[in-house]
Each structure stands twice: as structure tokens, then as C-alpha cells.
Scaffold this motif. Sequence first.
Motif, PDB file in Angstrom:
ATOM      1  N   LYS A  49       0.825  -1.213   0.000  1.00  0.00           N
ATOM      2  CA  LYS A  49       0.000   0.000   0.000  1.00  0.00           C
ATOM      3  C   LYS A  49       0.862   1.267   0.000  1.00  0.00           C
ATOM      4  CE  LYS A  49      -4.058  -2.090   2.184  1.00  0.00           C
ATOM      5  NZ  LYS A  49      -3.621  -3.488   2.012  1.00  0.00           N
ATOM      6  N   ILE A  50       1.833   1.301  -0.908  1.00  0.00           N
ATOM      7  CA  ILE A  50       2.738   2.443  -1.044  1.00  0.00           C
ATOM      8  C   ILE A  50       2.272   3.299  -2.214  1.00  0.00           C
ATOM      9  CG2 ILE A  50       5.108   3.168  -1.524  1.00  0.00           C
ATOM     10  CD1 ILE A  50       6.051   0.534  -0.325  1.00  0.00           C
ATOM     11  N   SER A  51       1.964   4.558  -1.938  1.00  0.00           N
ATOM     12  CA  SER A  51       1.506   5.455  -3.005  1.00  0.00           C
ATOM     13  C   SER A  51       2.685   6.159  -3.680  1.00  0.00           C
ATOM     14  CB  SER A  51       0.524   6.494  -2.455  1.00  0.00           C
ATOM     15  OG  SER A  51       1.133   7.249  -1.412  1.00  0.00           O
ATOM     16  N   GLN A  52       3.783   6.333  -2.935  1.00  0.00           N
ATOM     17  CA  GLN A  52       4.970   6.974  -3.486  1.00  0.00           C
ATOM     18  C   GLN A  52       5.925   5.904  -4.034  1.00  0.00           C
ATOM     19  OE1 GLN A  52       5.023  10.319  -3.615  1.00  0.00           O
ATOM     20  NE2 GLN A  52       3.009  10.264  -2.639  1.00  0.00           N
ATOM     21  N   GLU A  53       7.092   6.348  -4.497  1.00  0.00           N
ATOM     22  CA  GLU A  53       8.069   5.398  -5.026  1.00  0.00           C
ATOM     23  C   GLU A  53       8.710   4.595  -3.900  1.00  0.00           C
ATOM     24  OE1 GLU A  53       9.015   3.147  -7.119  1.00  0.00           O
ATOM     25  OE2 GLU A  53       8.829   4.704  -8.653  1.00  0.00           O
ATOM     26  N   ILE A  54       9.111   3.374  -4.206  1.00  0.00           N
ATOM     27  CA  ILE A  54       9.760   2.498  -3.238  1.00  0.00           C
ATOM     28  C   ILE A  54      11.149   3.049  -2.912  1.00  0.00           C
ATOM     29  CG2 ILE A  54      10.597   0.140  -2.863  1.00  0.00           C
ATOM     30  CD1 ILE A  54       8.608  -0.727  -5.083  1.00  0.00           C
ATOM     31  N   PRO A  55      11.559   3.063  -1.647  1.00  0.00           N
ATOM     32  CA  PRO A  55      12.920   3.489  -1.302  1.00  0.00           C
ATOM     33  C   PRO A  55      13.954   2.658  -2.057  1.00  0.00           C
ATOM     34  CG  PRO A  55      11.580   3.317   0.675  1.00  0.00           C
ATOM     35  CD  PRO A  55      10.752   2.767  -0.443  1.00  0.00           C
ATOM     36  N   GLY A  56      14.923   3.340  -2.664  1.00  0.00           N
ATOM     37  CA  GLY A  56      15.941   2.644  -3.435  1.00  0.00           C
ATOM     38  C   GLY A  56      15.578   2.436  -4.890  1.00  0.00           C
ATOM     39  N   ILE A  57      14.407   2.944  -5.289  1.00  0.00           N
ATOM     40  CA  ILE A  57      13.936   2.796  -6.666  1.00  0.00           C
ATOM     41  C   ILE A  57      13.623   4.174  -7.250  1.00  0.00           C
ATOM     42  CG2 ILE A  57      12.162   1.835  -8.191  1.00  0.00           C
ATOM     43  CD1 ILE A  57      13.772  -0.351  -6.980  1.00  0.00           C
ATOM     44  N   GLU A  58      14.034   4.395  -8.475  1.00  0.00           N
ATOM     45  CA  GLU A  58      13.618   5.573  -9.236  1.00  0.00           C
ATOM     46  C   GLU A  58      12.912   5.103 -10.498  1.00  0.00           C
ATOM     47  OE1 GLU A  58      16.993   7.971 -10.160  1.00  0.00           O
ATOM     48  OE2 GLU A  58      17.141   8.846  -8.155  1.00  0.00           O
ATOM     49  N   SER A  59      11.870   5.809 -10.913  1.00  0.00           N
ATOM     50  CA  SER A  59      11.171   5.407 -12.127  1.00  0.00           C
ATOM     51  C   SER A  59      10.623   6.624 -12.851  1.00  0.00           C
ATOM     52  CB  SER A  59      10.029   4.437 -11.800  1.00  0.00           C
ATOM     53  OG  SER A  59       9.071   5.056 -10.971  1.00  0.00           O
ATOM     54  N   GLU A  60      10.483   6.484 -14.144  1.00  0.00           N
ATOM     55  CA  GLU A  60       9.876   7.521 -14.965  1.00  0.00           C
ATOM     56  C   GLU A  60       9.147   6.876 -16.132  1.00  0.00           C
ATOM     57  OE1 GLU A  60      12.627  10.089 -16.948  1.00  0.00           O
ATOM     58  OE2 GLU A  60      14.162   8.541 -17.115  1.00  0.00           O
ATOM     59  N   GLU A  61       8.188   7.602 -16.678  1.00  0.00           N
ATOM     60  CA  GLU A  61       7.381   7.093 -17.778  1.00  0.00           C
ATOM     61  C   GLU A  61       7.337   8.129 -18.889  1.00  0.00           C
ATOM     62  OE1 GLU A  61       2.654   6.083 -18.695  1.00  0.00           O
ATOM     63  OE2 GLU A  61       3.383   6.242 -16.612  1.00  0.00           O
ATOM     64  N   LYS A  62       7.379   7.672 -20.123  1.00  0.00           N
ATOM     65  CA  LYS A  62       7.214   8.578 -21.251  1.00  0.00           C
ATOM     66  C   LYS A  62       6.380   7.902 -22.326  1.00  0.00           C
ATOM     67  CE  LYS A  62      11.870   7.321 -22.898  1.00  0.00           C
ATOM     68  NZ  LYS A  62      13.223   7.810 -23.209  1.00  0.00           N
ATOM     69  N   GLN A  63       5.576   8.698 -23.006  1.00  0.00           N
ATOM     70  CA  GLN A  63       4.698   8.188 -24.051  1.00  0.00           C
ATOM     71  C   GLN A  63       5.294   8.523 -25.411  1.00  0.00           C
ATOM     72  OE1 GLN A  63       0.562   8.987 -23.467  1.00  0.00           O
ATOM     73  NE2 GLN A  63       0.014   8.620 -25.605  1.00  0.00           N
ATOM     74  N   ILE A  64       5.563   7.489 -26.205  1.00  0.00           N
ATOM     75  CA  ILE A  64       6.152   7.672 -27.526  1.00  0.00           C
ATOM     76  C   ILE A  64       5.069   7.911 -28.573  1.00  0.00           C
ATOM     77  CG2 ILE A  64       7.655   6.655 -29.278  1.00  0.00           C
ATOM     78  CD1 ILE A  64       9.028   7.248 -26.594  1.00  0.00           C
ATOM     79  N   SER A  65       3.956   7.181 -28.444  1.00  0.00           N
ATOM     80  CA  SER A  65       2.818   7.329 -29.352  1.00  0.00           C
ATOM     81  C   SER A  65       1.579   6.841 -28.615  1.00  0.00           C
ATOM     82  CB  SER A  65       3.032   6.522 -30.640  1.00  0.00           C
ATOM     83  OG  SER A  65       2.995   5.133 -30.367  1.00  0.00           O
ATOM     84  N   ASP A  66       0.447   6.790 -29.319  1.00  0.00           N
ATOM     85  CA  ASP A  66      -0.780   6.323 -28.678  1.00  0.00           C
ATOM     86  C   ASP A  66      -0.665   4.884 -28.205  1.00  0.00           C
ATOM     87  OD1 ASP A  66      -1.932   8.765 -29.147  1.00  0.00           O
ATOM     88  OD2 ASP A  66      -2.956   8.147 -30.995  1.00  0.00           O
ATOM     89  N   THR A  67       0.197   4.096 -28.844  1.00  0.00           N
ATOM     90  CA  THR A  67       0.303   2.670 -28.514  1.00  0.00           C
ATOM     91  C   THR A  67       1.619   2.276 -27.855  1.00  0.00           C
ATOM     92  OG1 THR A  67       1.103   2.205 -30.756  1.00  0.00           O
ATOM     93  CG2 THR A  67      -1.268   1.983 -30.374  1.00  0.00           C
ATOM     94  N   ILE A  68       2.576   3.183 -27.744  1.00  0.00           N
ATOM     95  CA  ILE A  68       3.899   2.850 -27.209  1.00  0.00           C
ATOM     96  C   ILE A  68       4.205   3.690 -25.969  1.00  0.00           C
ATOM     97  CG2 ILE A  68       6.361   2.669 -27.688  1.00  0.00           C
ATOM     98  CD1 ILE A  68       5.687   2.538 -30.655  1.00  0.00           C
TER      99      ILE A  68
END
Length: 310
Positions: free
Chosen positions: A20-39
Motif C-alpha cells: 500500500k505504497i503510493s509513493q516510489e519504493i525506497p531505493g527505486i527511481e522510475s519515470e514514464e514517457k509516451q512515444i505514441s498512442d500505442t507505445i
Amino acid sequence: MDFRTDLAVERRDVFRKINKISQEIPGIESEEKQISDTIHVYNVRVKDDEGAKAIQKPIGNYVTIDVRKMRNITNDEKDKISFTISSELQQLIKGLINPKDEILVVGLGNLYSTPDSLGPKVIQSVDVTRHIFKYLPQYVNENDREVSAISPGVLGSTGIETQEILKGIVDNVKPKLIIAIDSLASKSVERISSSVQISDTGIIPGAGVGNTRMELSESTLGVPVIALGIPTVVESAVLVNDCLDLLIGKLQDEAKSNVFLNQLKEQDNYSTIKDVLVPQDYNMIVTPKEIDELIENMKDVVARGINMSL
């Protein structure tokens, strides 16, 4: 986390849900990017031992390229996926070796077992150049690098661990980096032949389906190992759990409100389902009926992406 998946992004998501963690896990970094509608591209970086312990993946970078509606993509979309694979792969390669250093591409898996045939089939379409450098140097372009490739087969056919085969090649051919391609296991039916994971931490062949072989990594082979894989199988428990979620969703839509169904949908029922299936030997590894076509699609996309990056 007792479930079978090779994908770091899935392990991160499940860990956050269970705890039940709403923020990022300690020791983990993450990011998201959208390349197209399907990628979509998800980058999960395991920074330290705390993060590695949480999601049970080694310290390093894990890039997941998700492709929705893979079964119906156009040739233009295939080109976009290949370009995305090439871009992400180039970023990892740049951080490990020099532009002219030789690379060995390895196709892991069994050519005669369709869900496990991705690696050997990709190798058939990789542009190898090492022999040209050696015997026909006049035809070498300025931006080319030496590339060799091999599909070492599986232990059941050769009697030799893949690590042992690759160790001999590394000692004699002396590549500066290995790119290992393999079929993976996922915890989501949606990701079957619709996701690509690229990581710079090496790979343990067969780990996702409980058939663990000797590790392929810099610590065991003496050169960096980039792993590129695509999920082709899930457990029966995963399939039943996904189907249960769909059923609950349908019942919720019809009933509008139901406290029990809401609670059931919010929790992860995978472990409970697995506990029921395992004693009956029903927790099989399954793959879609159209896996032949999906493998052919992804084989072309991956090979093109590798060739572009090298």
C-alpha cells in the motif's frame, strides 16, 4: 513476492500494491514517457540494496517498452517500436563501451519450442560484421562496428550450460559487450509479446519459469551483459487472476455496488489462486494460441532495433 515474472516494472507495481505504497519504493527511481498512442516506455532504476531487495532484481537500469494492441499494429508502428528499442539500447551501450568496441549478440532459447524461440529467430536476422572486418576490410564503413552472433541452444540439447559456452567465446573472440535476447515470463496477460524489457544487469536464463540456469552477467563472463527480452508465457494462476478481475469488473458494472466484490478486486488474489492450483498440478505455463504470429512480429521488430543501434 512469490510469483513468476522477469519484468522489473511488474515487480515494482506489485510491491507497491501489496505494501500500500503510493509513493516510489525506497531505493527505486522510475519515470514514464509516451512515444505514441500505442507505445509507452517505463524506466525503473534500482539504485541500492534496499531497492534490489524490495523487487528482487539486481542494481541497475530496466527499461520496459509497452506496445498496446500488438496483434493489430501497422508497419509504421513496427518501425516506431524498432526505433524506440534502438534508442533505448543505444543509451545503455553508450554507458558501457566505446563506439567501435566489438559486440556479441546471443540468442537464448529453443528454436523448436515456439514460446522459447525468440532468441534464436532474432539471431537469424542480426547483421553480423566481424568476418567482414577480418577478411574484407575494404568494404567496412566508417561507422560500422564488429558484431558477431550465436544461438548456443539449450542444456537439454547440448549438455553444456550456456554460461560455459559463452565463457569460451568471450575468452577467444574477446567482445567488449554481450547482448542476450531471451523469452520472458510476465504476470500480465496483456504483456504477452507486447512488451520489451532491456536491462544492463545481465540475465538468469529460465528464472521466470522456475528453470533457473547459470547467470550471464559481467561478474560471471567478465564483460557487461545487456539483456533484451519479451514475455511469451504466464502462469495459469496469472491467467485465472486476470480473468477473475475481469469477471469482478463485469459484476460490478451490473450490480453498481457490492462491498465484497470491491474488496476482492482491490486485493491481489494471485497467491490464493496459486495455492489452490499447485497441489493439483494445474499451475501450468501457458501461451496464446497465436504465439507463432506474435513471435514472428516481435522477432522482426527486435532484430531491426538491434541492427539500427549497432
